[in-house]
Write a protein that holds these residues in place. Structure first.
Motif, PDB file in Angstrom:
ATOM      1  N   LEU A  95     -73.123  -9.264  20.832  1.00 15.31           N
ATOM      2  CA  LEU A  95     -73.230 -10.105  19.640  1.00 15.31           C
ATOM      3  C   LEU A  95     -73.734 -11.498  20.000  1.00 15.31           C
ATOM      4  O   LEU A  95     -74.576 -12.062  19.294  1.00 15.31           O
ATOM      5  CB  LEU A  95     -71.881 -10.196  18.926  1.00 15.31           C
ATOM      6  N   ALA A  96     -73.249 -12.048  21.109  1.00 14.95           N
ATOM      7  CA  ALA A  96     -73.686 -13.380  21.545  1.00 14.95           C
ATOM      8  C   ALA A  96     -75.189 -13.396  21.814  1.00 14.95           C
ATOM      9  O   ALA A  96     -75.884 -14.356  21.455  1.00 14.95           O
ATOM     10  CB  ALA A  96     -72.918 -13.814  22.786  1.00 14.95           C
ATOM     11  N   ASN A  97     -75.697 -12.337  22.415  1.00 19.74           N
ATOM     12  CA  ASN A  97     -77.133 -12.245  22.696  1.00 19.74           C
ATOM     13  C   ASN A  97     -77.932 -12.155  21.397  1.00 19.74           C
ATOM     14  O   ASN A  97     -78.991 -12.778  21.264  1.00 19.74           O
ATOM     15  CB  ASN A  97     -77.438 -11.050  23.599  1.00 19.74           C
ATOM     16  N   ILE A 150     -77.073 -13.353  18.482  1.00 16.53           N
ATOM     17  CA  ILE A 150     -77.035 -14.669  17.847  1.00 16.53           C
ATOM     18  C   ILE A 150     -78.024 -15.611  18.523  1.00 16.53           C
ATOM     19  O   ILE A 150     -78.755 -16.338  17.856  1.00 16.53           O
ATOM     20  CB  ILE A 150     -75.603 -15.247  17.871  1.00 16.53           C
ATOM     21  N   LYS A 151     -78.056 -15.588  19.859  1.00 13.49           N
ATOM     22  CA  LYS A 151     -78.990 -16.449  20.595  1.00 13.49           C
ATOM     23  C   LYS A 151     -80.437 -16.126  20.216  1.00 13.49           C
ATOM     24  O   LYS A 151     -81.232 -17.032  19.973  1.00 13.49           O
ATOM     25  CB  LYS A 151     -78.792 -16.295  22.103  1.00 13.49           C
ATOM     26  N   GLN A 152     -80.767 -14.834  20.149  1.00 16.05           N
ATOM     27  CA  GLN A 152     -82.126 -14.434  19.790  1.00 16.05           C
ATOM     28  C   GLN A 152     -82.461 -14.844  18.359  1.00 16.05           C
ATOM     29  O   GLN A 152     -83.579 -15.270  18.074  1.00 16.05           O
ATOM     30  CB  GLN A 152     -82.312 -12.921  19.979  1.00 16.05           C
ATOM     31  N   TRP A 153     -81.498 -14.746  17.450  1.00 19.32           N
ATOM     32  CA  TRP A 153     -81.720 -15.172  16.073  1.00 19.32           C
ATOM     33  C   TRP A 153     -81.985 -16.672  16.025  1.00 19.32           C
ATOM     34  O   TRP A 153     -82.890 -17.119  15.306  1.00 19.32           O
ATOM     35  CB  TRP A 153     -80.519 -14.828  15.189  1.00 19.32           C
ATOM     36  N   LYS A 154     -81.207 -17.452  16.779  1.00 21.23           N
ATOM     37  CA  LYS A 154     -81.380 -18.901  16.781  1.00 21.23           C
ATOM     38  C   LYS A 154     -82.768 -19.278  17.309  1.00 21.23           C
ATOM     39  O   LYS A 154     -83.420 -20.167  16.769  1.00 21.23           O
ATOM     40  CB  LYS A 154     -80.298 -19.577  17.622  1.00 21.23           C
ATOM     41  N   GLU A 196     -80.731 -23.945  21.439  1.00 23.21           N
ATOM     42  CA  GLU A 196     -79.923 -24.103  22.650  1.00 23.21           C
ATOM     43  C   GLU A 196     -80.707 -23.773  23.913  1.00 23.21           C
ATOM     44  O   GLU A 196     -80.237 -23.069  24.808  1.00 23.21           O
ATOM     45  CB  GLU A 196     -78.636 -23.276  22.556  1.00 23.21           C
TER      46      GLU A 196
END
Length: 68
Positions: free
Chosen positions: A2-4, A6-10, A33
């Motif tokens: 999930l963290a990955n 979210i990072k890709q979406w950002k 980020e």
């Protein structure tokens, strides 16, 4: 996982907002980020032209609180 995601979406959203000229390089890299240098690499990878003028440079200096 999930963290990955979210990072890709950002990153994707930051690229979109930069392309729409809603974000500067500094704002977009902060949102995604990543460092500004990494963001330049992402722009190149996604074939998004760099729109960077004096006004944006001065705004980015204020964003990072650079003292002249």
């Amino acid at each position: 996982l999930l963290a990955n995601a979210i990072k890709q979406w950002k990153i994707k959203r930051a690229l979109e907002l930069y392309k729409e000229e809603a974000f500067s390089i500094g704002q977009a890299s902060h949102f995604a980020e990543v460092s500004p240098w990494q963001f330049f690499d992402l722009l190149k990878e996604h074939r998004i032209p760099v729109n960077y003028d004096t006004e944006e440079f001065e705004r980015d200096l204020k964003t990072i609180q650079w003292k002249q």
